[in-house]
Scaffold this active site. Structure first.
Site, PDB file in Angstrom:
ATOM      1  N   GLU A 101     -10.862 -37.549  32.392  1.00 16.45           N
ATOM      2  CA  GLU A 101     -11.111 -37.444  31.089  1.00 16.45           C
ATOM      3  C   GLU A 101     -11.947 -38.628  30.447  1.00 16.45           C
ATOM      4  O   GLU A 101     -12.883 -38.219  29.647  1.00 16.45           O
ATOM      5  CB  GLU A 101      -9.917 -37.029  30.462  1.00 16.45           C
ATOM      6  CG  GLU A 101      -9.168 -35.741  30.953  1.00 16.45           C
ATOM      7  CD  GLU A 101      -8.482 -35.720  32.231  1.00 16.45           C
ATOM      8  OE1 GLU A 101      -8.130 -36.971  32.474  1.00 16.45           O
ATOM      9  OE2 GLU A 101      -8.088 -34.776  32.751  1.00 16.45           O
ATOM     10  N   HIS A 141       2.030 -29.168  27.937  1.00 14.10           N
ATOM     11  CA  HIS A 141       1.084 -28.232  27.824  1.00 14.10           C
ATOM     12  C   HIS A 141       1.068 -27.685  26.334  1.00 14.10           C
ATOM     13  O   HIS A 141       0.052 -26.674  26.153  1.00 14.10           O
ATOM     14  CB  HIS A 141       1.258 -27.124  28.747  1.00 14.10           C
ATOM     15  CG  HIS A 141       0.539 -27.397  30.267  1.00 14.10           C
ATOM     16  ND1 HIS A 141       1.405 -28.123  30.959  1.00 14.10           N
ATOM     17  CD2 HIS A 141      -0.497 -27.266  31.011  1.00 14.10           C
ATOM     18  CE1 HIS A 141       0.998 -28.405  32.112  1.00 14.10           C
ATOM     19  NE2 HIS A 141      -0.157 -27.580  31.990  1.00 14.10           N
ATOM     20  N   GLU A 187     -13.542 -29.886  33.231  1.00  7.37           N
ATOM     21  CA  GLU A 187     -12.672 -29.302  34.406  1.00  7.37           C
ATOM     22  C   GLU A 187     -12.683 -27.875  34.424  1.00  7.37           C
ATOM     23  O   GLU A 187     -12.053 -27.275  33.655  1.00  7.37           O
ATOM     24  CB  GLU A 187     -11.318 -30.250  34.303  1.00  7.37           C
ATOM     25  CG  GLU A 187     -11.483 -31.607  34.546  1.00  7.37           C
ATOM     26  CD  GLU A 187     -10.023 -32.522  33.962  1.00  7.37           C
ATOM     27  OE1 GLU A 187      -8.932 -31.786  33.654  1.00  7.37           O
ATOM     28  OE2 GLU A 187     -10.155 -33.421  33.712  1.00  7.37           O
TER      29      GLU A 187
HETATM   30  C1  LIG Z   1      -4.623 -35.843  33.093  1.00  5.13           C
HETATM   31  C2  LIG Z   1      -4.711 -34.284  33.445  1.00  5.13           C
HETATM   32  N1  LIG Z   1      -5.877 -33.824  33.394  1.00  5.13           N
HETATM   33  C3  LIG Z   1      -5.763 -32.314  33.792  1.00  5.13           C
HETATM   34  C4  LIG Z   1      -4.819 -31.897  33.976  1.00  5.13           C
HETATM   35  C5  LIG Z   1      -4.672 -30.326  34.385  1.00  5.13           C
HETATM   36  N2  LIG Z   1      -4.631 -30.155  35.857  1.00  5.13           N
HETATM   37  C6  LIG Z   1      -3.364 -29.488  36.420  1.00  5.13           C
HETATM   38  S1  LIG Z   1      -3.297 -29.301  37.953  1.00  5.13           S
HETATM   39  C7  LIG Z   1      -5.099 -29.794  37.987  1.00  5.13           C
HETATM   40  C8  LIG Z   1      -5.653 -29.710  39.726  1.00  5.13           C
HETATM   41  C9  LIG Z   1      -5.309 -30.892  40.458  1.00  5.13           C
HETATM   42  O1  LIG Z   1      -5.693 -30.879  41.553  1.00  5.13           O
HETATM   43  P1  LIG Z   1      -5.284 -32.106  42.761  1.00  5.13           P
HETATM   44  O2  LIG Z   1      -4.745 -33.184  42.188  1.00  5.13           O
HETATM   45  O3  LIG Z   1      -5.816 -31.768  43.917  1.00  5.13           O
HETATM   46  O4  LIG Z   1      -3.823 -31.268  43.330  1.00  5.13           O
HETATM   47  P2  LIG Z   1      -3.363 -29.772  43.663  1.00  5.13           P
HETATM   48  O5  LIG Z   1      -3.109 -28.832  42.506  1.00  5.13           O
HETATM   49  O6  LIG Z   1      -4.343 -29.503  44.483  1.00  5.13           O
HETATM   50  O7  LIG Z   1      -1.853 -29.942  44.332  1.00  5.13           O
HETATM   51  C10 LIG Z   1      -5.724 -30.169  36.920  1.00  5.13           C
HETATM   52  C11 LIG Z   1      -7.108 -30.286  36.444  1.00  5.13           C
HETATM   53  C12 LIG Z   1      -3.418 -32.533  34.050  1.00  5.13           C
HETATM   54  N3  LIG Z   1      -2.303 -31.772  34.599  1.00  5.13           N
HETATM   55  N4  LIG Z   1      -3.437 -33.809  33.814  1.00  5.13           N
END
Ligand SMILES: Cc1ncc(C[n+]2csc(CCOP(=O)(O)OP(=O)(O)O)c2C)c(N)n1
Ligand SMILES: Cc1ncc(C[n+]2csc(CCOP(=O)(O)OP(=O)(O)O)c2C)c(N)n1
Ligand SMILES: [Mg+2]
Ligand SMILES: [Mg+2]
Lengths: 346, 331, 331, 346
Positions: free
Chosen positions: B68, B137, B37
């Site tokens: 994942e 985290h 990611e």
């Molecule tokens: C299971 C999981 N994988 C990865 C992450 C890391 N992460 C946090 S926010 C994010 C992006 C999420 O994007 P979106 O769903 O479009 O929401 P936005 O932040 O745009 O509101 C990622 C990959 C996480 N929090 N949880």
């Protein structure tokens, strides 16, 4: 699947159940206050009073509509991005920000506020919303659960499982996807290939709606309909609101690495607050004074937030052990005593 | 951009060293691909993959949808045609959705197929706390993987080892869960990188000799142990420190030899203690050194609680004073 | 159908006892709901939930789509309105997709919300081997959960405990991962069920007294230990056996008291040894009994390999002869 | 999404690219042999020579078409139910059954046969197929991966993640769902609510097909088209074949607990082997002799299978340790020595 984007990008969508003027003014007020608090939180993060802050700047129509579409017994299941929805849902902003401030994981009472803690593990809370909705049906209650998530989160298996289960049980859930174009740095075209996320509803056999997420009138109308659809036993609804994440992912992010600033321009022109203000003003429904009053209230709330967040939170290590278990195993009791006695020594 | 080869000495962070290891491995073997990611144009949230897409193209380093389990499954499928994927889990706890893929396939596929389908995959996991991150985290999940037969578990504690261990993890045919201590990402070191390549995985290293007691540790806790040894020295105790570098394999020989000299040991790690890696180390070393031990091996570990919020994490983490207390108990 | 209450003595299998525990809990508290894959009209692949839908209705016991993470997530959400879900994972390894839900939410929610949102959920997991099942059907994953703060881990070794422990697991407010030893499902016992309710979770039980050495075990390995103790008796050794009943909490007192008498102990379990529950037990008991131990505590466990195919599983499992060998080493 | 069910339930679907007579005869032959081996395997399971056996009785059109739609470099990713597909894919039946017999987990060389081991953890292998397909594209090869799964497996998050990733990367994968009405005891109406599983394709932005899975002609045609669509860079295809699990879930299952026997009747009337036999016979394309030859060959293969499975497999404990790692850690080497020396003692 109904598409309410086309009709609204250039105009205003006319809701089937007319929204009262009060509802629109409440919406505007909450958006203005929400944006002000959001800006305050971003500043507090920059200054180190919050560990991190994910802003929802530009997404206020979605944030406010989500909270205001709910009835008095309904639950909200927000993500880290949805602090403004939580403010609107009448949770004290300081308590909303507890997690991001770092003194505890969740600062409010989820049951008292009918609001789950911010979910960080993406899409995992969608199933929680389904469970709550199923329990509500089992208990003969009429609660609806609204799960918020982003475009990126729809790629997770948890999203799929939740929607499918909700469909099978006709659980009263509204899945509200704020499609803001990005998941951190990943644009939505690298996240999915369908024309619309709402198209997924077809594959679940449920109702799907697409709406212009920068149009408050359209968004709240679609969400209200969705909530009533779910409440009345017609099953879950998937709503996709097309919007744009104007801010960086969080204050720690550097969007210049992955997108052109100019990309935001058309979205800024469709700013949800400006649009609703204009609309109400054009209709002679918004006096200058009212607007100034709202802005004053927002300033006051922001100042209050700032003042309260700047007071250093108490950091009592006993909290670490108090609620790991209802009935803690012996090894944990030992550790608790060790930590507390260290404290007394120090 | 195979920078390592011709630079004599350069000051780099652990992030740089990891980035260099990826570059050198990708240059050497075109079957090495990097994905996860935000690892592409952003270079990962910690910038470990910075510039790889630019250098090697979108085919060799690319972003995946947020899934994942899918990422892990895709990596496994790729190995059938000889690719050697290096995948990133953005934070430790966000690797949990991939556990079924890791436990039921990644760990087992070589065995199930009697060596016919090896799965040379490296799963990079930024782990641990101490950086003031919000909930979910800061987990340290190495024990889940250490107890899964078929997986190897590496974790560097120095900038040099970050380079060498990652290179070796990518080169070998076993799947490696590669735990990167987040709070060391910005540590700096002078690094004549290829020459620093003395770290042999499965071989622990004595970071400090000591005759009175032995601290056994890995990853983020090494620096805490070194500081504790220094503080103990000020009090007149000569305390040695061993850095395991890999939890699977576990170099019991080096640890036992040191223990045999001191008769007193403390295992230190950041993840929760109960059923943690320290339990295994303690149990094995006790068995090996039973007759020589002057005191039971102690454990100084994270508490058995969910990882605390930033304002309280220092109560959770092993600290110099907790190690000194444990030393006082056995010296 | 609250059969337990008025039957004096009845011969039941462990499956029956578990079924009865579910029935009695469901009768007592209408917030108890049972769901999972095929638990409804089929009664579960092992028939533990047999007849529950018939007795209590589809609202109280029902089938879910095949989505373990979703099942776990739904259970968590239900607790917000006061339900007390008991979910079944069809086989141990098929709970892995739900690990993120279990580690990041189930284990943490009470803590995150400072006790405001307790999650009284029981996750029933048929575990272990010895029944000749094909791959992925014989895992023992208790250590993953034992090392996750916030979870409790129970595992009955007798028909009576199956009833009592499950009842207690459902009644209490902490989430419990309830490991049911598959190969004991068809064990029979005379059971005046409510009277057998002496098992206190967190309280180990001495299944056999012994002065020469102590076997410490749980779940499917209890019967192996009892057989080994009997065989040892034939050779003139008086070997005691302790059944832990729960791995979290771990009743170190009962185990340490026994060890204090014998000075010699062996921990026996079926899951892989490396970083397994036995490591924790060994490390803790060594610390508690260091001065009394005559020999290092031994471990007889599953090998550190993926669970073998049926024709080879006996090489993997702890056996009487392996226990006797370990006894010979320390006696 | 194309629906090729309606046209075929009562007739035969006419394929766009005409199938040769040879292809149809090969299909019939493989179905007859497959069914015979499947019956043999069920019997061997009842008699204890196999640990367990999940029969695909009634699903032969799907099983055979899946294997026969693939080109010489293409890969198959089967489940526990797909032994007949694996037989058809030219893997020695004894080696296919190794896992179910219990002497080892996988009896054949997956790379030599371009076939993954049977996947038991549901839907997890779908992502493996995507990975292989992505690797193929990266290497400039033209391989297609076909992932087989059941209706129940579509509820898993892994199914969703695999389809979505495949869609984003336009990976050459055919996801072939054998919708046989049940997941163990759970009927598909309790598994999903959509009208068709193929509808899910819309939500992924990929091609979706629905076909009568008891019609060999239709099924192989749809699958061949899908394979070529994928091979030529148009992205993945989701194919749903409607069929029926005539047998119990496995020999250990008791379907009388959850379904009426009469439910099978219409499906038995649409038996895929009878249908193709009838069709070819009606067209004068199938001589009695040919049919008898096939049946004889099937008997012979079944007898051979029985004979070879009844020979007790060698059970060498050294196998347990030989391939856990390429380079095993020291503690495992110790254990290996211990186990082998126990052996010598015994
Ligand atoms: C299971 C999981 N994988 C990865 C992450 C890391 N992460 C946090 S926010 C994010 C992006 C999420 O994007 P979106 O769903 O479009 O929401 P936005 O932040 O745009 O509101 C990622 C990959 C996480 N929090 N949880
Ligand atoms: C992850 C996972 N969960 C549960 C199981 C147990 N299980 C085995 S087969 C099966 C039903 C699958 O049904 P379906 O996908 O329709 O395939 P079919 O058996 O009908 O061919 C279940 C639940 C499993 N193998 N893997
Ligand atoms: Mg987004
Ligand atoms: Mg099925």
């Amino acid at each position: 699947m109904n598409d309410r984007t086309e009709t609204t990008l250039d105009g205003y969508w006319t809701p089937p159940t007319a929204l009262t003027l009060v509802a629109l003014r409440n919406g505007l007020r909450a958006m203005i206050i929400g944006r002000r608090l959001d800006r305050q939180a971003s500043n507090l993060a920059k200054q180190g009073y919050l560990t991190v802050y994910p802003s929802s700047l530009g997404q206020e129509a979605c944030q406010v509509a989500a909270a205001q579409a709910l009835g008095p017994d309904d639950w909200l299941f927000p993500t880290y991005r949805d602090s403004v929805a939580m403010f609107t849902h009448r949770i004290d902003p300081v308590k909303v920000l507890t997690m991001l401030r770092g003194d505890w994981h969740c600062g409010f009472d989820p049951k008292a506020h009918r609001c789950a803690p911010h979910s960080t593990p993406l899409a995992t809370h969608c199933a929680h919303a389904v469970g709550l909705a199923m329990a509500s049906v089992k208990k003969g209650e009429k609660r609806v659960a609204m799960a918020l998530c982003g475009d990126g989160a729809t790629s997770e298996g948890d999203f799929h499982e939740a929607l499918n289960i909700a469909a099978v049980f006709k659980a009263p859930v509204v899945f509200f996807v704020q499609h803001n174009g990005y998941a951190i740095s990943t644009p939505s075209r690298r996240q999915f290939r369908a024309k619309s996320l709402a198209d997924k509803a077809i594959g679940y056999g449920i109702r799907g709606e697409k709406v212009d997420g920068n149009d408050f009138v359209a968004t709240i109308s679609v969400l209200r309909d969705a909530v009533e659809h779910a409440r009345n036993g017609f099953g879950p609804v998937l709503v996709e609101a097309r919007t744009y994440r104007v801010s960086p992912h969080t204050n720690a992010d550097d969007p210049d690495r992955y997108r052109n600033r100019s990309e935001a321009e058309p979205w800024l022109e469709h700013d949800p607050i400006a649009r609703l203000t204009e609309y109400l003003t054009a209709q002679g429904r918004l006096a200058r004074d009212t607007l100034r009053d709202i802005e004053d209230a927002a300033e006051e709330l922001a100042a209050d937030l700032r003042r309260r967040v700047m007071i250093p939170p108490e950091a009592d290590p006993a909290r670490l052990f108090a609620h790991v278990y209802a009935d803690p195993p012996p090894h944990l009791q030992e550790q608790r005593i060790a930590v507390l006695s260290e404290e007394y020594v120090a | 951009m195979n920078a390592g080869a011709d630079i004599a000495t350069t000051t780099v962070t652990m992030v740089d060293a990891l980035n260099l290891a990826l570059r050198d491995s990708m240059t050497e073997d075109e079957n090495v691909v990097v994905f996860g990611e935000d690892v592409g144009v952003l270079g990962g949230v910690f910038r470990v993959t910075s510039g790889l897409t630019e250098t090697f193209g979108k085919d060799r380093c690319f972003d995946m949808p947020i899934a994942e389990a899918g990422i892990m499954g895709v990596a496994i499928g790729m190995t059938a045609l000889g690719l050697r994927p290096v995948v990133e889990m953005q934070f430790d706890a966000f690797g949990y959705p991939a556990m079924e893929q890791m436990f039921s396939h990644l760990a087992k596929l070589r065995n199930r197929t009697e060596g016919r389908w090896p799965v040379p995959i490296v799963v990079r996991v930024p782990y641990g706390g101490g950086i003031g991150a919000v909930e979910h985290h800061s987990d340290s999940s190495e024990a889940y993987f250490a107890q899964t037969p078929g997986l190897k578990v590496y974790t560097p504690a120095t900038v040099g080892d970050a380079y060498t261990l990652l290179r070796e993890a990518i080169a070998q045919d076993d799947p490696v869960i590669f735990f990167e201590p987040k709070r060391l990402y910005w540590e700096k070191a002078e690094l004549p990188v290829p020459e620093a390549a003395e770290a042999v995985p499965g071989r622990a290293v004595i970071r400090r000799e000591g005759e009175d007691a032995t601290l056994i540790t890995y990853g983020p806790s090494l620096s805490v142990c070194l500081a504790a040894a220094k503080a103990a020295a000020a009090e007149g105790y000569d305390v040695g420190v061993i850095d395991l570098r890999s939890v699977v394999p576990f170099d019991e020989g080096t640890a036992a030899d040191a223990l045999a000299r001191t008769g007193r040991g403390i295992v230190v790690h950041e993840s929760a203690g109960y059923c943690g890696v320290g339990a295994e180390i303690t149990a094995r070393l006790t068995e090996l050194c039973f007759d020589i031990l002057e005191a039971p091996i102690q454990r100084v570990t994270g508490r058995d609680i969910p990882y605390p919020p930033p304002h309280l994490e220092h109560h959770h983490l092993p600290s110099v004073s907790r190690i000194l207390d444990a030393l006082a108990d056995i010296l």
